[in-house]
Design an enzyme around this catalytic site. Structure first.
Site, PDB file in Angstrom:
ATOM      1  CB  THR A  88      -1.840   5.065  -3.750  1.00  0.00           C
ATOM      2  OG1 THR A  88      -2.525   6.264  -3.398  1.00  0.00           O
ATOM      3  CG2 THR A  88      -2.902   4.003  -4.028  1.00  0.00           C
ATOM      4  CG  ASP A  89      -2.213   8.857   0.246  1.00  0.00           C
ATOM      5  OD1 ASP A  89      -2.610   8.675  -0.927  1.00  0.00           O
ATOM      6  OD2 ASP A  89      -2.041   9.994   0.724  1.00  0.00           O
ATOM      7  CD  GLU A  90      -5.745   8.455  -4.598  1.00  0.00           C
ATOM      8  OE1 GLU A  90      -6.812   8.097  -5.097  1.00  0.00           O
ATOM      9  OE2 GLU A  90      -4.954   9.241  -5.162  1.00  0.00           O
ATOM     10  CE1 TYR A 128      -4.333   4.236  -8.922  1.00  0.00           C
ATOM     11  CE2 TYR A 128      -5.018   5.787  -7.213  1.00  0.00           C
ATOM     12  CZ  TYR A 128      -4.010   5.087  -7.880  1.00  0.00           C
ATOM     13  OH  TYR A 128      -2.704   5.225  -7.475  1.00  0.00           O
ATOM     14  CE  LYS A 181      -1.468   1.194  -6.788  1.00  0.00           C
ATOM     15  NZ  LYS A 181      -0.334   0.710  -7.631  1.00  0.00           N
TER      16      LYS A 181
END
Ligand code: NAD
Ligand code: TYD
Length: 339
Positions: A125-127, A153, A157
């Site tokens: 994810t870009d997060e 989260y 990741k």
């Protein structure tokens, strides 16, 4: 090729299964999922009669059974979607995210090494890049942006991504990673912004917007995410990371107003509630690498994609009623009643 898809009964995983069976019917697929609250076997109903498709209920943390499966099936490629995926839940229970997202990833990669799987793709994810300031619209996440996470989260990741790179460098595992922006489309569990707001609006329930609704997300239709993953896992350079995004930045409040307008519901349903802890301000992807190296191009723009998506949820109210019965009500009360 025989391909293992983990997390295949979730939102993106199930859309990916339809994409693959449509675009690569020559391959054989094993769809694996633990069927947590977010996994729904009904999402895969349209595929159950396909000869080259099989479903297995399994936990990616369960080393013994995962190894047995790898020994029996002899996969050529593994693509890992399985994860705990909701930021708000990670604030309530970080440890579950560490176990599933980090340990689960390591078990899958150990199985790849032990049983000689040629290729492992990690859906990220870009997060993992953290957030960008709201007033610097010239800034975007590239593959070289440092990892700088905000939530349990995104931290889990990012940890998994680091582990994937370590398995490539240390053990020579042939890995790729894709990092995508926020997805929307059919089969998304209504704890995430778009389906949650559609569901509340159709019941004339208030729409809980965090803070002032000014945070920006970069929306990509799930179909375009799937076409990007398909390219990266088949043609991406080993050991590399590819960002996936389509330059569709929107403030949350604008997304919510678009939903209300298209359902012909009043803006008075909007309620501003206490902000999320550590709330990332803005995500925005620079997709130049996947576009130029692999020729990826998104099919959807946000205006038509969101209309089609809202229509899907309205046409599939039975699906929505099904996934929002039981446990969902408890989750909703716990998360929103005193907010
Ligand atoms: P989701 O929560 O809808 O689906 C996750 C699936 O994983 C569920 O079917 C669940 O049952 C399964 N799962 C959870 N724990 C498992 C375990 N221990 N063993 C086996 N299966 C397990 O999530 P999603 O939105 O479809 O996201 C899929 C992947 O894409 C995740 O890795 C997520 O981090 C990533 N991602 C999501 C977005 C987004 O906008 N939704 C954007 C970028 C990346
Ligand atoms: P979400 O769909 O949870 O995705 P992510 O946090 O991974 O980007 O949330 C998208 C945005 O919408 C985020 O800025 C938080 C906000 N949001 C609300 O304002 N209200 C809600 O009820 C939810 C679920 C999210």
């Amino acid at each position: 090729m025989k391909i293992l898809v983990t997390g295949a009964a979730g939102f993106i995983g199930s859309n990916f299964m339809y994409y693959e069976l449509e675009n690569h019917p020559e391959d054989e697929y094993v769809a694996l999922d633990l069927l947590t609250y977010a996994g729904n076997l009904k999402n895969l109903d349209g595929l159950k009669d396909k000869k080259n498709f099989k479903f297995v209920k399994m936990d990616i943390r369960d080393r013994e059974n995962i190894f047995k499966l790898f020994e029996e099936e002899k996969f050529d490629l593994v693509v890992n979607f399985a994860a705990e995926s909701h930021v708000d839940r990670s604030i309530e229970d970080p440890e579950l995210f560490l176990r599933t997202n980090i340990i689960g990833t390591s078990v899958l990669m150990d199985a790849c090494l032990k049983y000689g799987v040629n290729r492992y793709h990690q859906v990220s994810t870009d997060e993992v890049y953290g957030d960008l300031p709201l007033d610097r619209t010239d800034l975007f996440f590239t593959e070289n942006t440092p990892l700088h996470t905000s939530s349990p989260y995104s931290s889990s990741k990012a940890s998994a991504d680091l582990l994937v790179n370590a398995y490539h460098r240390t053990f020579g595992l042939a890995t790729t990673i894709s990092r995508c922006s926020n997805n929307y489309g059919p089969y998304q569990f209504p704890e995430k912004l778009i389906p949650l707001m559609i569901n509340n609006a159709r019941h004339d329930k208030s729409l809980p917007v965090y803070g002032e609704g000014l945070n920006v997300r970069d929306w990509l239709h799930v179909y375009d995410h799937c076409s990007g993953i398909d390219l990266v896992m088949r043609k991406g350079k080993i050991g590399e990371v590819y960002n996936i995004g389509g330059h569709n930045e929107r403030q949350n409040i604008d997304v919510v107003k678009t939903i209300l307008k298209s359902l012909d519901k009043p803006e008075s349903l909007i309620t501003y509630v206490t902000d999320r802890k550590g709330h990332d301000l803005r995500y925005a992807i620079d997709p130049t690498k996947i576009e130029t190296e692999l020729g990826w191009k998104p099919k959807y723009n946000f205006e038509s994609g969101i209309k089609e998506t809202i229509k899907w949820y309205i046409d599939n109210q039975e699906w929505m009623d099904d996934v929002t019965s039981g446990e969902y009500q408890k989750y909703y009360d716990n998360m929103y009643s005193n907010r």
